[in-house]
Design a protein around this motif. Sequence first.
Motif, mmCIF file in Angstrom:
data_model
loop_
_atom_site.group_PDB
_atom_site.id
_atom_site.type_symbol
_atom_site.label_atom_id
_atom_site.label_comp_id
_atom_site.label_asym_id
_atom_site.label_seq_id
_atom_site.Cartn_x
_atom_site.Cartn_y
_atom_site.Cartn_z
ATOM 1 N N SER A 139 -9.707 45.596 -12.747
ATOM 2 C CA SER A 139 -10.438 46.709 -13.344
ATOM 3 C C SER A 139 -10.066 46.821 -14.812
ATOM 4 C CB SER A 139 -10.100 48.020 -12.639
ATOM 5 O OG SER A 139 -10.571 49.104 -13.417
ATOM 6 N N ALA A 140 -11.086 46.823 -15.643
ATOM 7 C CA ALA A 140 -10.852 47.009 -17.080
ATOM 8 C C ALA A 140 -10.531 48.470 -17.355
ATOM 9 C CB ALA A 140 -12.097 46.588 -17.860
ATOM 10 N N VAL A 141 -10.905 49.350 -16.431
ATOM 11 C CA VAL A 141 -10.719 50.786 -16.627
ATOM 12 C C VAL A 141 -9.291 51.206 -16.269
ATOM 13 C CG1 VAL A 141 -11.424 53.068 -15.773
ATOM 14 C CG2 VAL A 141 -13.149 51.386 -16.401
ATOM 15 N N THR B 209 -18.936 45.423 -26.083
ATOM 16 C CA THR B 209 -19.396 45.769 -24.736
ATOM 17 C C THR B 209 -20.847 46.239 -24.777
ATOM 18 O OG1 THR B 209 -18.475 47.952 -25.031
ATOM 19 C CG2 THR B 209 -17.130 46.390 -23.829
ATOM 20 N N SER B 210 -21.501 46.115 -23.642
ATOM 21 C CA SER B 210 -22.899 46.516 -23.489
ATOM 22 C C SER B 210 -23.755 46.099 -24.683
ATOM 23 C CB SER B 210 -22.998 48.031 -23.306
ATOM 24 O OG SER B 210 -22.292 48.394 -22.165
ATOM 25 N N SER C 227 -24.974 39.265 -16.761
ATOM 26 C CA SER C 227 -24.993 40.326 -17.760
ATOM 27 C C SER C 227 -24.497 41.587 -17.089
ATOM 28 C CB SER C 227 -26.410 40.583 -18.263
ATOM 29 O OG SER C 227 -26.995 39.406 -18.694
ATOM 30 N N ASN C 228 -23.680 42.348 -17.794
ATOM 31 C CA ASN C 228 -23.235 43.642 -17.299
ATOM 32 C C ASN C 228 -22.142 43.563 -16.225
ATOM 33 O OD1 ASN C 228 -23.878 46.188 -18.221
ATOM 34 N ND2 ASN C 228 -24.721 46.770 -16.224
ATOM 35 N N VAL C 229 -21.626 42.384 -15.982
ATOM 36 C CA VAL C 229 -20.595 42.244 -14.952
ATOM 37 C C VAL C 229 -19.274 42.889 -15.406
ATOM 38 C CG1 VAL C 229 -19.682 39.986 -15.695
ATOM 39 C CG2 VAL C 229 -19.613 40.619 -13.273
ATOM 40 N N GLY C 230 -19.177 43.114 -16.731
ATOM 41 C CA GLY C 230 -17.955 43.708 -17.281
ATOM 42 C C GLY C 230 -17.094 42.690 -18.003
ATOM 43 N N LYS C 231 -17.714 41.641 -18.492
ATOM 44 C CA LYS C 231 -16.978 40.554 -19.147
ATOM 45 C C LYS C 231 -16.345 41.012 -20.456
ATOM 46 C CE LYS C 231 -19.432 36.773 -19.461
ATOM 47 N NZ LYS C 231 -19.682 36.537 -20.883
ATOM 48 N N SER C 232 -17.134 41.683 -21.292
ATOM 49 C CA SER C 232 -16.581 42.128 -22.576
ATOM 50 C C SER C 232 -15.463 43.137 -22.352
ATOM 51 C CB SER C 232 -17.662 42.776 -23.438
ATOM 52 O OG SER C 232 -18.801 41.989 -23.478
ATOM 53 N N SER C 233 -15.683 44.068 -21.423
ATOM 54 C CA SER C 233 -14.650 45.080 -21.141
ATOM 55 C C SER C 233 -13.371 44.403 -20.666
ATOM 56 C CB SER C 233 -15.128 46.041 -20.064
ATOM 57 O OG SER C 233 -16.331 46.652 -20.438
ATOM 58 N N ASP D 27 -12.198 49.327 -9.422
ATOM 59 C CA ASP D 27 -11.926 50.777 -9.361
ATOM 60 C C ASP D 27 -13.097 51.556 -8.785
ATOM 61 O OD1 ASP D 27 -13.486 51.978 -12.056
ATOM 62 O OD2 ASP D 27 -12.894 49.890 -12.222
ATOM 63 N N LYS D 28 -14.288 50.959 -8.785
ATOM 64 C CA LYS D 28 -15.462 51.676 -8.281
ATOM 65 C C LYS D 28 -15.528 51.713 -6.762
ATOM 66 C CE LYS D 28 -18.506 51.414 -12.237
ATOM 67 N NZ LYS D 28 -19.874 51.740 -12.577
ATOM 68 N N LYS E 89 -14.589 45.536 -11.836
ATOM 69 C CA LYS E 89 -14.910 46.949 -11.533
ATOM 70 C C LYS E 89 -14.394 47.377 -10.160
ATOM 71 C CE LYS E 89 -19.139 46.408 -14.277
ATOM 72 N NZ LYS E 89 -20.537 46.786 -14.498
HETATM 73 P P1 GDP Z 1 -20.792 42.516 -20.044
HETATM 74 O O1 GDP Z 1 -22.278 42.603 -20.255
HETATM 75 O O2 GDP Z 1 -20.464 41.603 -18.909
HETATM 76 O O3 GDP Z 1 -20.012 42.185 -21.273
HETATM 77 O O4 GDP Z 1 -20.344 43.957 -19.513
HETATM 78 P P2 GDP Z 1 -19.638 45.162 -20.285
HETATM 79 O O5 GDP Z 1 -18.193 44.880 -20.513
HETATM 80 O O6 GDP Z 1 -20.463 45.529 -21.471
HETATM 81 O O7 GDP Z 1 -19.700 46.292 -19.135
HETATM 82 C C1 GDP Z 1 -20.926 46.706 -18.576
HETATM 83 C C2 GDP Z 1 -20.775 48.137 -18.094
HETATM 84 O O8 GDP Z 1 -19.822 48.210 -17.029
HETATM 85 C C3 GDP Z 1 -20.277 49.083 -19.158
HETATM 86 O O9 GDP Z 1 -20.929 50.320 -18.982
HETATM 87 C C4 GDP Z 1 -18.797 49.211 -18.867
HETATM 88 O O10 GDP Z 1 -18.260 50.439 -19.287
HETATM 89 C C5 GDP Z 1 -18.766 49.090 -17.369
HETATM 90 N N1 GDP Z 1 -17.490 48.485 -16.915
HETATM 91 C C6 GDP Z 1 -16.984 47.295 -17.316
HETATM 92 N N2 GDP Z 1 -15.833 47.031 -16.685
HETATM 93 C C7 GDP Z 1 -15.592 48.080 -15.856
HETATM 94 C C8 GDP Z 1 -14.541 48.384 -14.916
HETATM 95 O O11 GDP Z 1 -13.576 47.634 -14.709
HETATM 96 N N3 GDP Z 1 -14.660 49.551 -14.226
HETATM 97 C C9 GDP Z 1 -15.711 50.395 -14.402
HETATM 98 N N4 GDP Z 1 -15.746 51.517 -13.685
HETATM 99 N N5 GDP Z 1 -16.709 50.141 -15.281
HETATM 100 C C10 GDP Z 1 -16.651 48.998 -15.998
#
Ligand code: GDP
Length: 218
Positions: free
Chosen positions: A197-199, A50-51, A31-37, A171-172, A169
């Motif tokens: 990076s999704a960003v 997302t989130s 969860s929160n790994v950034g899958k949806s983004s 970019d972090k 992520k």
């Molecule tokens: P999911 O739970 O795996 O679907 O994760 P989300 O896509 O909802 O992302 C979780 C959090 O990480 C959110 O606050 C996003 O904005 C952040 N996030 C996702 N991808 C990236 C990325 O590539 N770079 C950065 N800096 N933040 C990201």
Amino acid sequence: MKIEATFLVSAASASDLPRDGLAEIALVGRSNVGKSSLINALVRQRVARTSAAPGKTRLANVYRVTRGNIAPFYLLDLPGYGYARAPRQATRSPQRGSRGGVEVRGALSPAAARRSSQAEFDAIVSVVFERAPAALLLVDARHPGLASDRAAWQWVHAAAGIAAVVATKIDKLGRGERIRALRELESVFETSVLPVSAVTGEGLDQLWTLIDRLKKPA
Ligand code: GDP
């Protein structure tokens, strides 16, 4: 290149999944790994939420994706697994013969609520991996080698037709951190790891190349 993505279904069981034989790529991650983004960045459109609130996630969201004139495929977006909890092991079940079914088992969780949510997670993982799709394991570039990710790689690797690891992520991380993190990830997973990076959009072209390769294994 033109990309089209449509949300098809939130699948709870095998009968909900498409049956037209197109290639399938399962996306797995905490969860929160950034899958949806990442899904949204990849298809350049907000198809995935997302989130999302915890709890909604016992279903596999299926997207049909077309890119240019390459054959369409399905992204099978699995629910994120918990921060502390490793998914139970899924292995090919020998009794199920050549269909290569997946059996999910593991230690019992002490909390009943957790147990039922784990059971639901296991059930949808089992349904999706029964089909031996290609799979991408998403791991957070900032946290290399988490136990839950290592456990996930074990079952993804065993159950998927073909699988690869993607570090989200990226970019972090600064330059030095990034080199260290990738080196550590590649050592933990014993495979090359694609930073994305999704960003910033970094790595997305390479991810498309990877997806094309997973779709048609040599
Ligand atoms: P999911 O739970 O795996 O679907 O994760 P989300 O896509 O909802 O992302 C979780 C959090 O990480 C959110 O606050 C996003 O904005 C952040 N996030 C996702 N991808 C990236 C990325 O590539 N770079 C950065 N800096 N933040 C990201």
